[in-house]
Motif scaffolding. Structure first.
Motif, mmCIF file in Angstrom:
data_model
loop_
_atom_site.group_PDB
_atom_site.id
_atom_site.type_symbol
_atom_site.label_atom_id
_atom_site.label_comp_id
_atom_site.label_asym_id
_atom_site.label_seq_id
_atom_site.Cartn_x
_atom_site.Cartn_y
_atom_site.Cartn_z
ATOM 1 N N ASP A 209 36.198 41.422 79.596
ATOM 2 C CA ASP A 209 36.456 42.085 80.875
ATOM 3 C C ASP A 209 35.330 41.731 81.850
ATOM 4 O O ASP A 209 34.158 42.032 81.597
ATOM 5 C CB ASP A 209 36.518 43.599 80.673
ATOM 6 N N SER A 210 35.671 41.075 82.954
ATOM 7 C CA SER A 210 34.657 40.612 83.903
ATOM 8 C C SER A 210 33.865 41.765 84.510
ATOM 9 O O SER A 210 32.721 41.574 84.945
ATOM 10 C CB SER A 210 35.321 39.795 85.023
ATOM 11 N N LYS A 211 34.448 42.969 84.536
ATOM 12 C CA LYS A 211 33.740 44.114 85.111
ATOM 13 C C LYS A 211 32.588 44.582 84.220
ATOM 14 O O LYS A 211 31.727 45.326 84.682
ATOM 15 C CB LYS A 211 34.722 45.271 85.326
ATOM 16 N N LEU A 212 32.577 44.162 82.967
ATOM 17 C CA LEU A 212 31.544 44.586 82.021
ATOM 18 C C LEU A 212 30.503 43.508 81.761
ATOM 19 O O LEU A 212 29.501 43.769 81.098
ATOM 20 C CB LEU A 212 32.171 44.993 80.687
ATOM 21 N N GLN A 213 30.714 42.301 82.267
ATOM 22 C CA GLN A 213 29.850 41.175 81.921
ATOM 23 C C GLN A 213 28.502 41.241 82.633
ATOM 24 O O GLN A 213 28.440 41.578 83.821
ATOM 25 C CB GLN A 213 30.547 39.859 82.256
ATOM 26 N N PRO A 214 27.416 40.922 81.932
ATOM 27 C CA PRO A 214 26.083 40.919 82.538
ATOM 28 C C PRO A 214 25.858 39.668 83.370
ATOM 29 O O PRO A 214 26.700 38.760 83.408
ATOM 30 C CB PRO A 214 25.153 40.957 81.323
ATOM 31 N N ILE A 215 24.701 39.576 83.995
ATOM 32 C CA ILE A 215 24.413 38.485 84.914
ATOM 33 C C ILE A 215 24.362 37.138 84.199
ATOM 34 O O ILE A 215 24.677 36.101 84.798
ATOM 35 C CB ILE A 215 23.082 38.756 85.667
ATOM 36 N N THR A 216 23.986 37.113 82.921
ATOM 37 C CA THR A 216 23.918 35.841 82.203
ATOM 38 C C THR A 216 25.290 35.178 82.094
ATOM 39 O O THR A 216 25.424 33.964 82.298
ATOM 40 C CB THR A 216 23.345 36.063 80.790
ATOM 41 N N VAL A 217 26.309 35.967 81.791
ATOM 42 C CA VAL A 217 27.659 35.420 81.688
ATOM 43 C C VAL A 217 28.192 35.063 83.075
ATOM 44 O O VAL A 217 28.889 34.055 83.246
ATOM 45 C CB VAL A 217 28.600 36.422 80.990
ATOM 46 N N VAL A 218 27.848 35.874 84.072
ATOM 47 C CA VAL A 218 28.266 35.573 85.448
ATOM 48 C C VAL A 218 27.698 34.228 85.899
ATOM 49 O O VAL A 218 28.400 33.399 86.481
ATOM 50 C CB VAL A 218 27.819 36.696 86.410
ATOM 51 N N LEU A 219 26.416 33.992 85.612
ATOM 52 C CA LEU A 219 25.798 32.715 85.972
ATOM 53 C C LEU A 219 26.458 31.560 85.233
ATOM 54 O O LEU A 219 26.657 30.476 85.803
ATOM 55 C CB LEU A 219 24.306 32.744 85.667
ATOM 56 N N TYR A 220 26.769 31.766 83.971
ATOM 57 C CA TYR A 220 27.453 30.717 83.210
ATOM 58 C C TYR A 220 28.785 30.353 83.851
ATOM 59 O O TYR A 220 29.124 29.174 83.990
ATOM 60 C CB TYR A 220 27.666 31.187 81.774
ATOM 61 N N ASN A 221 29.552 31.363 84.242
ATOM 62 C CA ASN A 221 30.855 31.105 84.856
ATOM 63 C C ASN A 221 30.725 30.443 86.224
ATOM 64 O O ASN A 221 31.576 29.643 86.616
ATOM 65 C CB ASN A 221 31.636 32.415 84.983
#
Length: 282
Positions: A209-221
């Motif tokens: 769930d993108s609403k739960l993802q931390p900044i590390t996963v956001v940066l990866y995406n």
């Protein structure tokens, strides 16, 4: 070349990438594209930070808030659970404490692997749950050993005097031992803060769930996985300032490392003291 000169060069080599990243993030995109940025920013502005923080499509702001939540709550849980466990295991009157310690060491040496962990986490309802970032890291065996060694080094007379005054174990732990354990508490806190903030594999696997993802996963995406059709940075113009993907990527990365860079200098003295005290018994 003297040792001092070598240390200065090493420090400059470590600091320069961060300075360059910051300068790139606050520079005009045209200057970044033409390779004019070596140290100081060109066309100083903060439009990159305004853009990525106010653009919900990118998810940087929500990723930062999620990472802050996981770090703060997970750190508090880890400090509490680790300290309470280490305190219990440091008491010789606890029956079976050596067996319990061996079980902790066994889990430290032998890991089940990703697939068995996923099956267990799924059965416990931790998949797509914020708790998956908090509970699995609540106790680190390494930090447990250091904390236990620190508590073993404290004078036993503290506990004896408290018992004579009528205090129970709970009171002794929180009102006698905890106040003198600031160095080791800071050590647990900073270790877990860095661990949780930089956590990537766990949220990548268990937080779809993108609403739960931390900044590390956001940066990866945004930076690495954008070539597969995900969200990515684009060339834009904001308030007359040209922003290129180089500017936006640098700003997002700098935001991700800023909290750790900010808190570490204030806790370094406790961190170093706690590591030294926790490694020496007696």
């Amino acid at each position: 070349m003297t040792n001092g000169s070598i240390l200065v060069l090493v420090v400059l080599a470590c600091v320069y990438p961060f300075v360059l990243m910051l300068s790139t993030s606050v520079s005009d995109g045209a200057a970044a594209a033409s390779g004019q940025i070596y140290l100081w920013p060109k066309g100083l502005n903060i439009e990159t930070y305004k853009y990525i923080l106010n653009n919900p499509r990118l998810g940087v702001a929500s990723g930062m808030m999620n990472s802050l939540f996981y770090t703060v709550v997970g750190g508090l849980v880890a400090v509490t659970v680790t300290y309470m466990t280490a305190y219990s295991l440091s008491k010789k009157r606890l029956k079976g404490r050596n067996v319990i310690m061996m079980l902790f060491l066994f889990t430290w040496v032998f890991e089940a692997g990703i697939v068995p962990n996923y099956i267990i986490y799924h059965a416990l309802g931790l998949v797509n749950s914020r708790l998956v970032m908090i509970l699995p890291t609540a106790i680190s065996t390494f930090l447990l050993i250091i904390t236990k060694s620190f508590l073993d080094s404290l004078p036993g007379e503290l506990e004896e005097a408290a018992f004579i005054d009528g205090a129970n174990d709970w009171t002794i732990m929180w009102k006698v031992f905890f106040p003198v354990s600031k160095p080791i508490i800071a050590t647990i806190a900073i270790f877990n803060a860095v661990l949780i903030w930089n956590q990537f594999l766990i949220p990548m696997i268990y937080l779809q769930d993108s609403k739960l993802q931390p900044i590390t996963v956001v940066l990866y995406n945004l930076i690495i996985n954008s070539s597969k059709g995900g969200t990515s940075f684009e060339n834009i113009v904001v308030n007359g300032v040209q922003l290129l993907p180089q500017n936006l990527q640098a700003a997002a990365i700098f935001l991700a490392i800023l909290p750790i860079l900010f808190i570490y200098p204030f806790t370094q003295k406790y961190f170093t003291q706690g590591m030294l005290l926790g490694s020496i018994k007696g």
